[in-house]
Design an enzyme around this catalytic site. Structure first.
Site, PDB file in Angstrom:
ATOM      1  N   SER A  22      -2.602   4.612 -13.209  1.00 42.30           N
ATOM      2  CA  SER A  22      -1.647   4.531 -14.312  1.00 42.30           C
ATOM      3  C   SER A  22      -0.597   5.618 -14.135  1.00 42.30           C
ATOM      4  O   SER A  22      -0.691   6.443 -13.228  1.00 42.30           O
ATOM      5  CB  SER A  22      -2.365   4.723 -15.646  1.00 42.30           C
ATOM      6  OG  SER A  22      -2.702   6.086 -15.801  1.00 42.30           O
ATOM      7  N   LYS A  23       0.355   5.621 -15.035  1.00 43.09           N
ATOM      8  CA  LYS A  23       1.457   6.590 -15.014  1.00 43.09           C
ATOM      9  C   LYS A  23       0.977   8.036 -14.853  1.00 43.09           C
ATOM     10  O   LYS A  23       1.667   8.861 -14.267  1.00 43.09           O
ATOM     11  CB  LYS A  23       2.250   6.505 -16.335  1.00 43.09           C
ATOM     12  CG  LYS A  23       3.307   5.526 -16.385  1.00 43.09           C
ATOM     13  CD  LYS A  23       4.729   5.719 -16.196  1.00 43.09           C
ATOM     14  CE  LYS A  23       5.696   6.187 -15.267  1.00 43.09           C
ATOM     15  NZ  LYS A  23       5.810   5.958 -13.953  1.00 43.09           N
TER      16      LYS A  23
END
Ligand code: GLU
Length: 483
Positions: A252-253
């Site tokens: 994820s980010k």
């Protein structure tokens, strides 16, 4: 005759192209190419609420930059079009009607509110729809539909028995049919759900290998039941492992950039990104080599080499791969990349792009590092006396001052500012004064750079800056050290 292998990339235009989307596209492309088959692009835009403006364009751009060219698709057509789901709505409703007629599906009139209440009702054990409309008399249901009553179409799951299918990566999977929800096939707005449309389209488009993320594994039994209801052949399923960060959590980010275009913006070359992504769940048998061009991958890729263990996306590894790709670029191409970044930073000032490109080639990890790496060339940084201190070279600000004063008149006489002349002159200066090369070069390098560590040595720095700027910096350093 064996059927020709056909795969599809079926993105939903709901946002940016993530690493996971690109991995699906790459593996689908490679499975098709490695078997001399066809690769098709289908846009799955039936979820109108999640549609994102510009997402389709990003899909085309990314596939194009990565070299994943399709053989059929919305832009180039093909024998099984249209290739955009919103242009195929009539097909889905026809097939849904068929299933209702054969008893494999039924209209459901439950209101959104009822379904919401049901979800909140903690007493309900079965997670999902409670099948209230399943037993409405078909004639009555047909009548209510004809009268225009809002409804969805649901799949009538078998209540007993089990469904078994085989996945190329995950092996044989069996589920109890009673665990399968009577999922929606057609929504009340007449649009199909993904769960229905993917089966209809994969069949009509003659897809032989359905390659997609493992998040779809749990829905696959429901698709198998649909294929069976139509009497269609079930395709080969290839579900791809989850992509995780180095901490084992879903990528994820938090881990870093996770979309293709962000990675390119971060300074990674598309070829390096593709090479990195090829290894997210796959490895060539009997090889330890890790650098493969797309052409090479097309020859050696095989679904057999896909592993179900979560695939780790390690940014360090991507850095390493990017370095390998930079070092292997044809010099002209690398020079053009450096020039594009450096030109606006040097503004109108002249500089030697060839030397700069040579110096950076062995040192750059990603393109976005370049501006900071060359800031000492594009801007004059302030001097500090400590910068000149170098114990090993027996150098400090005072000795540097003497050395620079000796060098200055010599350098000012240089007419042809090139590597041969400058090296010869600096070598001669060392001989004449009996100084160590490291001392003289060190002093000059810091005078030109106003920075302790630089990519490239004194001669290269002088070359990149050019005669005028180099002499001006030398004068400024002498001036500073005097004070
Ligand atoms: N539209 C789906 C997605 O973007 C496609 C999944 C599939 O390949 O079947 O996730």
């Amino acid at each position: 005759m064996a059927k020709i292998t056909k795969t599809r990339f079926a993105p939903s235009p709901t946002g940016i192209m993530h690493i996971g989307n690109l991995r699906s596209a790459l593996y689908e492309y490679l499975i098709a190419r490695s078997e001399g088959g066809k690769f098709l692009l289908r846009i799955e835009d039936t979820d109108r609420e999640r549609y994102v403006e510009g997402a389709v364009e990003a899909i085309y751009r990314t596939l194009d930059v990565c070299g994943l060219h399709h053989d059929e698709g919305p832009d180039i057509g093909g024998p099984n079009g249209p290739y955009v789901q919103s242009e195929r709505l009539h097909l889905y409703s026809e097939y849904a009607d068929q299933l209702v007629a054969s008893g494999h599906a039924y209209p459901c009139f439950c209101s959104v509110e009822r379904l919401a209440d049901m979800r909140e009702d903690e007493e309900t054990e079965f997670i999902g729809y409670d099948r209230r409309c399943r037993d409405i008399d078909p004639a009555i249901a047909a009548h209510r539909v004809a009268a225009g009553e809002p409804h969805v179409i649901r799949q009538r799951m078998p209540l007993d028995g089990e469904t078994t299918f085989s996945d190329e990566v995950y092996g044989v999977i069996t589920v109890m049919n009673q665990e399968l929800e009577d999922q929606i096939l057609i929504k009340s707005d007449g649009y199909p759900t993904y769960n229905f449309a993917n089966v209809i389209d994969d069949h009509l488009m003659e897809i032989t290998h359905v390659v997609r993320g493992s998040e779809y594994l749990s829905s696959t039994p429901k698709y198998c039941i649909l294929y069976d209801a139509f009497g269609w052949e079930i395709p080969t399923f290839v579900h791809l492992p989850l992509i995780v960060g180095e901490d084992g959590k879903k990528l994820s980010k938090r881990h870093g950039s996770t979309s293709f275009e962000e990675l390119v913006k971060d300074g990674y070359l598309p070829e390096a990104i593709i090479n990195m992504i090829a290894f997210l769940g796959w490895a060539p048998g009997g090889e330890t080599r890790e650098i493969f061009s797309l052409d090479e991958l097309e020859k050696i890729f095989s679904a057999k080499g896909i592993n179900k263990a979560p695939a780790v996306f390690a940014y360090d590894k991507l850095n390493w791969m990017n370095e390998q790709y930079i070092r292997r670029l044809p010099f002209e191409k690398w020079r053009a990349m450096v020039k594009e970044i450096a030109d606006p930073l040097f503004d109108e000032k002249k500089y030697d792009v060839d030397t700069l490109a040579h110096v950076l080639r062995e040192r750059v990890t990603k393109l976005s590092d370049i501006p900071e790496m060359i800031r000492f060339l594009t801007e004059r940084l302030p001097y500090e006396r400590e910068l000149f201190f170098n114990k090993r070279a027996k150098l400090d600000a005072d000795s540097a001052s003497v050395i620079l004063n000796e060098l200055r008149p010599k350098l000012e006489t240089v007419a042809v500012w090139d590597e041969t002349t400058l090296s010869a002159l600096l070598g001669q200066a060392c001989e004449e004064t009996g100084r160590k090369k490291g001392q003289v070069m060190g002093a000059l390098r810091v005078a030109l750079a106003a920075q302790r560590v630089t990519p490239g040595g004194a001669t290269e720095t002088a070359m990149i800056l050019g005669r005028e700027e180099a002499l001006a910096r030398l004068a400024a350093a002498i001036d500073y050290l005097k004070g």
